[in-house]
Design a protein around this motif. Sequence first.
Motif, PDB file in Angstrom:
ATOM      1  N   UNK A 117       0.843  -1.188   0.000  1.00  0.00           N
ATOM      2  CA  UNK A 117       0.000   0.000   0.000  1.00  0.00           C
ATOM      3  C   UNK A 117       0.883   1.245   0.000  1.00  0.00           C
ATOM      4  N   UNK A 118       0.358   2.322  -0.594  1.00  0.00           N
ATOM      5  CA  UNK A 118       1.100   3.583  -0.623  1.00  0.00           C
ATOM      6  C   UNK A 118       0.140   4.725  -0.302  1.00  0.00           C
ATOM      7  N   UNK A 119       0.688   5.737   0.323  1.00  0.00           N
ATOM      8  CA  UNK A 119      -0.086   6.936   0.653  1.00  0.00           C
ATOM      9  C   UNK A 119       0.893   8.097   0.777  1.00  0.00           C
ATOM     10  N   UNK A 120       0.383   9.312   0.607  1.00  0.00           N
ATOM     11  CA  UNK A 120       1.239  10.473   0.797  1.00  0.00           C
ATOM     12  C   UNK A 120       0.538  11.454   1.735  1.00  0.00           C
ATOM     13  N   UNK A 121       1.362  12.219   2.437  1.00  0.00           N
ATOM     14  CA  UNK A 121       0.853  13.167   3.427  1.00  0.00           C
ATOM     15  C   UNK A 121       1.976  14.118   3.800  1.00  0.00           C
ATOM     16  N   UNK A 122       1.601  15.188   4.465  1.00  0.00           N
ATOM     17  CA  UNK A 122       2.591  16.181   4.894  1.00  0.00           C
ATOM     18  C   UNK A 122       2.875  16.017   6.384  1.00  0.00           C
ATOM     19  N   UNK A 123       4.129  16.256   6.745  1.00  0.00           N
ATOM     20  CA  UNK A 123       4.540  16.224   8.150  1.00  0.00           C
ATOM     21  C   UNK A 123       5.442  17.417   8.436  1.00  0.00           C
ATOM     22  N   UNK A 124       5.493  17.780   9.694  1.00  0.00           N
ATOM     23  CA  UNK A 124       6.404  18.831  10.144  1.00  0.00           C
ATOM     24  C   UNK A 124       7.676  18.178  10.658  1.00  0.00           C
ATOM     25  N   UNK A 125       8.792  18.609  10.111  1.00  0.00           N
ATOM     26  CA  UNK A 125      10.094  18.155  10.602  1.00  0.00           C
ATOM     27  C   UNK A 125      10.341  18.737  11.997  1.00  0.00           C
ATOM     28  N   UNK A 126      11.369  18.273  12.637  1.00  0.00           N
ATOM     29  CA  UNK A 126      11.747  18.788  13.946  1.00  0.00           C
ATOM     30  C   UNK A 126      12.040  20.284  13.898  1.00  0.00           C
ATOM     31  N   UNK A 127      12.594  20.762  12.767  1.00  0.00           N
ATOM     32  CA  UNK A 127      12.908  22.181  12.622  1.00  0.00           C
ATOM     33  C   UNK A 127      11.698  23.026  12.222  1.00  0.00           C
ATOM     34  N   UNK A 128      10.514  22.394  12.101  1.00  0.00           N
ATOM     35  CA  UNK A 128       9.287  23.108  11.771  1.00  0.00           C
ATOM     36  C   UNK A 128       8.951  23.132  10.294  1.00  0.00           C
ATOM     37  N   UNK A 129       9.910  22.809   9.430  1.00  0.00           N
ATOM     38  CA  UNK A 129       9.634  22.792   7.991  1.00  0.00           C
ATOM     39  C   UNK A 129       8.665  21.670   7.646  1.00  0.00           C
ATOM     40  N   UNK A 130       7.898  21.903   6.607  1.00  0.00           N
ATOM     41  CA  UNK A 130       6.903  20.946   6.145  1.00  0.00           C
ATOM     42  C   UNK A 130       7.479  20.144   4.983  1.00  0.00           C
ATOM     43  N   UNK A 131       7.295  18.817   4.998  1.00  0.00           N
ATOM     44  CA  UNK A 131       7.741  17.959   3.907  1.00  0.00           C
ATOM     45  C   UNK A 131       6.620  16.992   3.534  1.00  0.00           C
ATOM     46  N   UNK A 132       6.602  16.616   2.267  1.00  0.00           N
ATOM     47  CA  UNK A 132       5.691  15.585   1.791  1.00  0.00           C
ATOM     48  C   UNK A 132       6.364  14.232   1.971  1.00  0.00           C
ATOM     49  N   UNK A 133       5.621  13.280   2.455  1.00  0.00           N
ATOM     50  CA  UNK A 133       6.122  11.926   2.649  1.00  0.00           C
ATOM     51  C   UNK A 133       5.329  10.980   1.755  1.00  0.00           C
ATOM     52  N   UNK A 134       6.034  10.117   1.033  1.00  0.00           N
ATOM     53  CA  UNK A 134       5.413   8.989   0.348  1.00  0.00           C
ATOM     54  C   UNK A 134       5.700   7.779   1.223  1.00  0.00           C
ATOM     55  N   UNK A 135       4.658   7.194   1.774  1.00  0.00           N
ATOM     56  CA  UNK A 135       4.799   6.033   2.660  1.00  0.00           C
ATOM     57  C   UNK A 135       4.315   4.791   1.922  1.00  0.00           C
ATOM     58  N   UNK A 136       5.168   3.784   1.869  1.00  0.00           N
ATOM     59  CA  UNK A 136       4.826   2.515   1.228  1.00  0.00           C
ATOM     60  C   UNK A 136       4.971   1.418   2.266  1.00  0.00           C
TER      61      UNK A 136
END
Length: 157
Positions: A117-136
């Motif tokens: 399965x795969x999904x994508x979503x946004x998370x906040x890094x420890x430094x506060x920056x936002x990144x998109x994650x592709x999770x498989x």
Amino acid sequence: MNRNLSEFHAYAGKPELHPFSEDLKKFIDQNNALLSVLNTSASFFFIIDFAAMKYIYVSESIVNVMGYTSKEWMEEGISAAYRTLHPDDGPRLNKILQDQFAHLYSVPLSRRMEYKYAKDFRVHRKDGNLVWILAQDSFVSLDEQGKPSIAFEVCTD
């Protein structure tokens, strides 16, 4: 970077208590070169015990993507994933997970571990920056009722 078992942060600090730990120890011992490559990439992986809702293992490369060390992530546990999730992505991710499990339970028991399965979503890094994650993810083990007990997930920035 070679990992030895004294550095192995898993299952509430006691990897030897988890029934899956022997296989994981063998994998780590036999794949140090692969782990070295993965630990320098813009991706990380983890293994989760669904019954205990605990991480069994989180790769060191999580620091490259999330800014947290594997030890920090393990110590906070599953709540770290929820805490860092962008609030607007929570409802969509919940729906994706519901659909994923509905699909999984519609598949014959003998074929459930074949699916990825795969999904994508946004998370906040420890430094506060936002990144998109592709999770498989895929399920490595099922319990007696055919429900996932152990899952393996790769997350890429």
